[in-house]
Motif scaffolding. Structure first.
Motif, PDB file in Angstrom:
ATOM      1  N   ILE A  66      -2.634  35.418   7.743  1.00 40.37           N
ATOM      2  CA  ILE A  66      -2.164  34.022   7.660  1.00 40.37           C
ATOM      3  C   ILE A  66      -3.098  33.003   8.323  1.00 40.37           C
ATOM      4  O   ILE A  66      -2.773  31.825   8.413  1.00 40.37           O
ATOM      5  CB  ILE A  66      -0.727  33.858   8.230  1.00 40.37           C
ATOM      6  N   GLY A  67      -4.236  33.474   8.828  1.00 41.05           N
ATOM      7  CA  GLY A  67      -5.165  32.548   9.482  1.00 41.05           C
ATOM      8  C   GLY A  67      -4.806  32.343  10.948  1.00 41.05           C
ATOM      9  O   GLY A  67      -3.940  33.052  11.483  1.00 41.05           O
ATOM     10  N   ASP A  68      -5.452  31.341  11.574  1.00 38.80           N
ATOM     11  CA  ASP A  68      -5.311  31.196  13.032  1.00 38.80           C
ATOM     12  C   ASP A  68      -4.273  30.158  13.451  1.00 38.80           C
ATOM     13  O   ASP A  68      -3.944  30.041  14.626  1.00 38.80           O
ATOM     14  CB  ASP A  68      -6.664  30.760  13.631  1.00 38.80           C
ATOM     15  N   ASN A  69      -3.766  29.422  12.474  1.00 38.88           N
ATOM     16  CA  ASN A  69      -2.930  28.287  12.832  1.00 38.88           C
ATOM     17  C   ASN A  69      -1.439  28.647  12.877  1.00 38.88           C
ATOM     18  O   ASN A  69      -0.668  28.295  11.995  1.00 38.88           O
ATOM     19  CB  ASN A  69      -3.190  27.160  11.826  1.00 38.88           C
ATOM     20  N   PHE A  70      -1.054  29.366  13.941  1.00 41.23           N
ATOM     21  CA  PHE A  70       0.358  29.752  14.079  1.00 41.23           C
ATOM     22  C   PHE A  70       0.642  29.988  15.557  1.00 41.23           C
ATOM     23  O   PHE A  70      -0.289  30.040  16.374  1.00 41.23           O
ATOM     24  CB  PHE A  70       0.652  31.021  13.268  1.00 41.23           C
ATOM     25  N   SER A  71       1.921  30.122  15.896  1.00 43.05           N
ATOM     26  CA  SER A  71       2.230  30.468  17.292  1.00 43.05           C
ATOM     27  C   SER A  71       3.255  31.598  17.340  1.00 43.05           C
ATOM     28  O   SER A  71       3.905  31.908  16.339  1.00 43.05           O
ATOM     29  CB  SER A  71       2.734  29.241  18.051  1.00 43.05           C
ATOM     30  N   TYR A  72       3.343  32.188  18.528  1.00 42.28           N
ATOM     31  CA  TYR A  72       4.302  33.270  18.764  1.00 42.28           C
ATOM     32  C   TYR A  72       5.443  32.760  19.631  1.00 42.28           C
ATOM     33  O   TYR A  72       5.262  31.840  20.428  1.00 42.28           O
ATOM     34  CB  TYR A  72       3.635  34.401  19.546  1.00 42.28           C
ATOM     35  N   VAL A  73       6.592  33.428  19.514  1.00 41.95           N
ATOM     36  CA  VAL A  73       7.649  33.241  20.510  1.00 41.95           C
ATOM     37  C   VAL A  73       7.754  34.569  21.252  1.00 41.95           C
ATOM     38  O   VAL A  73       7.839  35.624  20.619  1.00 41.95           O
ATOM     39  CB  VAL A  73       9.028  32.944  19.865  1.00 41.95           C
ATOM     40  N   CYS A  74       7.700  34.509  22.571  1.00 42.52           N
ATOM     41  CA  CYS A  74       7.897  35.722  23.375  1.00 42.52           C
ATOM     42  C   CYS A  74       9.300  35.701  23.950  1.00 42.52           C
ATOM     43  O   CYS A  74       9.756  34.676  24.455  1.00 42.52           O
ATOM     44  CB  CYS A  74       6.915  35.756  24.538  1.00 42.52           C
ATOM     45  N   GLU A  75       9.968  36.848  23.871  1.00 46.16           N
ATOM     46  CA  GLU A  75      11.320  36.962  24.421  1.00 46.16           C
ATOM     47  C   GLU A  75      11.424  38.236  25.247  1.00 46.16           C
ATOM     48  O   GLU A  75      10.710  39.204  24.983  1.00 46.16           O
ATOM     49  CB  GLU A  75      12.355  37.075  23.292  1.00 46.16           C
ATOM     50  N   LEU A  76      12.342  38.245  26.174  1.00 44.91           N
ATOM     51  CA  LEU A  76      12.584  39.474  26.925  1.00 44.91           C
ATOM     52  C   LEU A  76      13.250  40.472  25.986  1.00 44.91           C
ATOM     53  O   LEU A  76      14.098  40.096  25.179  1.00 44.91           O
ATOM     54  CB  LEU A  76      13.509  39.199  28.113  1.00 44.91           C
ATOM     55  N   LYS A  77      12.867  41.731  26.107  1.00 41.84           N
ATOM     56  CA  LYS A  77      13.513  42.760  25.289  1.00 41.84           C
ATOM     57  C   LYS A  77      14.639  43.371  26.129  1.00 41.84           C
ATOM     58  O   LYS A  77      14.402  44.179  27.018  1.00 41.84           O
ATOM     59  CB  LYS A  77      12.511  43.824  24.856  1.00 41.84           C
ATOM     60  N   ILE A  78      15.841  42.914  25.843  1.00 43.17           N
ATOM     61  CA  ILE A  78      17.011  43.326  26.611  1.00 43.17           C
ATOM     62  C   ILE A  78      17.323  44.783  26.292  1.00 43.17           C
ATOM     63  O   ILE A  78      17.394  45.166  25.119  1.00 43.17           O
ATOM     64  CB  ILE A  78      18.236  42.457  26.224  1.00 43.17           C
ATOM     65  N   ASP A  79      17.533  45.570  27.331  1.00 50.11           N
ATOM     66  CA  ASP A  79      17.762  46.997  27.109  1.00 50.11           C
ATOM     67  C   ASP A  79      19.257  47.279  26.952  1.00 50.11           C
ATOM     68  O   ASP A  79      19.934  47.710  27.879  1.00 50.11           O
ATOM     69  CB  ASP A  79      17.180  47.800  28.276  1.00 50.11           C
ATOM     70  N   GLY A  80      19.740  46.992  25.750  1.00 50.13           N
ATOM     71  CA  GLY A  80      21.153  47.237  25.457  1.00 50.13           C
ATOM     72  C   GLY A  80      21.250  47.848  24.084  1.00 50.13           C
ATOM     73  O   GLY A  80      20.402  48.657  23.716  1.00 50.13           O
ATOM     74  N   LEU A  81      22.278  47.448  23.315  1.00 54.42           N
ATOM     75  CA  LEU A  81      22.309  47.935  21.939  1.00 54.42           C
ATOM     76  C   LEU A  81      22.502  46.776  20.975  1.00 54.42           C
ATOM     77  O   LEU A  81      23.151  45.780  21.309  1.00 54.42           O
ATOM     78  CB  LEU A  81      23.365  49.020  21.739  1.00 54.42           C
ATOM     79  N   ALA A  82      21.891  46.927  19.798  1.00 46.83           N
ATOM     80  CA  ALA A  82      21.912  45.843  18.827  1.00 46.83           C
ATOM     81  C   ALA A  82      23.313  45.697  18.235  1.00 46.83           C
ATOM     82  O   ALA A  82      23.964  46.689  17.897  1.00 46.83           O
ATOM     83  CB  ALA A  82      20.906  46.137  17.723  1.00 46.83           C
ATOM     84  N   ILE A  83      23.755  44.445  18.121  1.00 48.49           N
ATOM     85  CA  ILE A  83      25.054  44.183  17.499  1.00 48.49           C
ATOM     86  C   ILE A  83      24.899  43.095  16.440  1.00 48.49           C
ATOM     87  O   ILE A  83      23.968  42.303  16.484  1.00 48.49           O
ATOM     88  CB  ILE A  83      26.127  43.744  18.536  1.00 48.49           C
ATOM     89  N   SER A  84      25.834  43.098  15.505  1.00 47.83           N
ATOM     90  CA  SER A  84      25.863  42.082  14.469  1.00 47.83           C
ATOM     91  C   SER A  84      27.251  41.447  14.491  1.00 47.83           C
ATOM     92  O   SER A  84      28.258  42.157  14.548  1.00 47.83           O
ATOM     93  CB  SER A  84      25.614  42.773  13.127  1.00 47.83           C
ATOM     94  N   LEU A  85      27.293  40.117  14.484  1.00 51.29           N
ATOM     95  CA  LEU A  85      28.585  39.415  14.558  1.00 51.29           C
ATOM     96  C   LEU A  85      28.748  38.508  13.351  1.00 51.29           C
ATOM     97  O   LEU A  85      27.834  37.751  13.025  1.00 51.29           O
ATOM     98  CB  LEU A  85      28.645  38.543  15.826  1.00 51.29           C
ATOM     99  N   LYS A  86      29.925  38.603  12.733  1.00 50.94           N
ATOM    100  CA  LYS A  86      30.176  37.757  11.560  1.00 50.94           C
ATOM    101  C   LYS A  86      31.201  36.690  11.900  1.00 50.94           C
ATOM    102  O   LYS A  86      32.245  36.989  12.495  1.00 50.94           O
ATOM    103  CB  LYS A  86      30.791  38.628  10.448  1.00 50.94           C
ATOM    104  N   TYR A  87      30.902  35.447  11.480  1.00 49.82           N
ATOM    105  CA  TYR A  87      31.831  34.329  11.670  1.00 49.82           C
ATOM    106  C   TYR A  87      32.140  33.712  10.318  1.00 49.82           C
ATOM    107  O   TYR A  87      31.214  33.486   9.528  1.00 49.82           O
ATOM    108  CB  TYR A  87      31.209  33.266  12.585  1.00 49.82           C
TER     109      TYR A  87
END
Ligand code: NAD
Length: 326
Positions: A102-123
């Motif tokens: 994609i070339g050089d013109n982009f940025s990253y978001v860094c986040e903490l990797k929480i050590d739990g379990l993945a969940i999905s919530l529906k509203y």
């Protein structure tokens, strides 16, 4: 069978056994670093010998399987895993591939990797209607009643939107210590770590047990198309989730270059002990949706994100040596 074939067979067998213990029984047989090391070894062997990739190889699938006792939920959008980086070289490699695409013109978001379990919530129209585990990524378990006991999960949003969100349910360090202390006093088996304690708590058929475990959560994604909500980047999405009333992790940062990402990682490698919850790494995501779309997905994970895992500690390395020489 030659030595490589034997090793591939052995790694498949070991990893399946460790995954069952970890994902289904919530009782790991080995530390994560040992599992990661063996998985890494298998990935490398399969890369050099593609004819040895078993159709059910642990490298080809996400996470665990749904256990009996809960209703099964088929995820509308698959819940994928993340590919892993174990050091600077892996991260620079990830960055190089992205820039090639994609070339050089982009940025990253860094986040903490929480050590739990993945969940999905529906509203639906702003009301929480269903919550599920990731399971194998396609089919998870309906744990709505247990998730309702987590105070951080809003039962009604600030706007009447219909939305599916993804996050991590976790057990704060304090709750974990108290729980294990109580279990020890009662002569019960203690949990290996907060992640397993959280997973074990959410897979109790009696929600009173989950309620007593003081779990919490961070929400970090919309399931499916964020653009449908007028959003065009990951950072904007996190802000939007906050306005709806979801708990998001504040320790996130936009990074213009991979060097900035490495600085963020160093900071949290040093400071993670001071957090009230456990993290096992840093998740790095390409920020803009347009770029994410260009990069796409593999069968198992997005190409626009990677999970950097903190290095194993001394004690783990020792176990690893033994494990790997067996
Ligand atoms: P993963 O831990 O490598 O990363 C993906 C997961 O990270 C996501 O599904 C999500 O749940 C989580 N996550 C946390 N914060 C996030 C954020 N900000 N954004 C996106 N995702 C975030 O992958 P996995 O497939 O969940 O599990 C593999 C893990 O399980 C490894 O840590 C491995 O060591 C461990 N494991 C251990 C054993 C064992 O025997 N000890 C066995 C199997 C797996």
């Amino acid at each position: 069978m030659n030595d490589i074939e034997k090793r591939v067979a052995e790694l498949n067998k070991l990893l399946h056994e460790y995954e069952h213990a970890y994902y289904v029984l919530d009782k790991p047989l080995v530390p994560d670093a040992v599992y990661d090391q063996l998985l890494h070894e298998l990935i490398a062997l399969e890369k050099e010998n593609p004819s040895l990739i078993y159709p059910d190889s642990p490298t080809t699938r996400v996470g665990g399987t749904a256990v009996d006792g809960f209703k099964k939920v088929t995820h509308r959008f698959p819940m994928l895993s993340l590919s892993n980086a174990f050091g600077e070289e892996d991260l620079r490699d990830f960055d190089r591939k992205i820039r090639q695409a994609i070339g050089d013109n982009f940025s990253y978001v860094c986040e903490l990797k929480i050590d739990g379990l993945a969940i999905s919530l529906k509203y639906e129209n702003g009301v929480f209607v269903q919550g599920a585990t990731r399971g194998d990524g396609t089919v998870g378990e309906d744990i709505t009643a247990n998730l309702k006991t987590i105070r951080a999960i809003p039962l009604r949003l600030k706007e009447p939107v219909t939305i599916e969100v993804r996050g991590e349910a976790y057990m704060p360090k304090k709750s974990f210590e108290t729980l294990n202390q109580k279990r020890e006093e009662n002569g019960e088996e203690t949990f290996a770590n907060p992640r397993n304690a959280a997973a074990g708590s959410l897979r109790q058929l009696d929600p009173k047990i989950a309620a007593s475990r003081n779990l919490s959560t961070f929400i970090y994604a919309i399931g499916g198309d964020g653009e449908a909500y007028g959003i065009d980047s990951h950072a904007e999405m996190l802000d939007y989730l906050e306005t709806l009333g979801f708990p998001s992790n504040k320790e996130r940062q936009l990074c213009a270059t991979i060097d900035d990402v490495l600085t963020f990682i160093s900071k949290w490698t040093e400071n993670r002990q001071n957090l009230p919850y456990e993290i096992d790494g840093i998740v790095v995501k390409v920020n803009r949706y347009a770029h994410q779309d260009e990069l796409g997905f593999t069968a198992k994970s997005p190409r626009w994100a990677i999970a950097y895992k903190f290095p194993a500690e001394e004690v783990v390395t020792k176990i690893l040596d033994i494990e790997l020489t067996v």
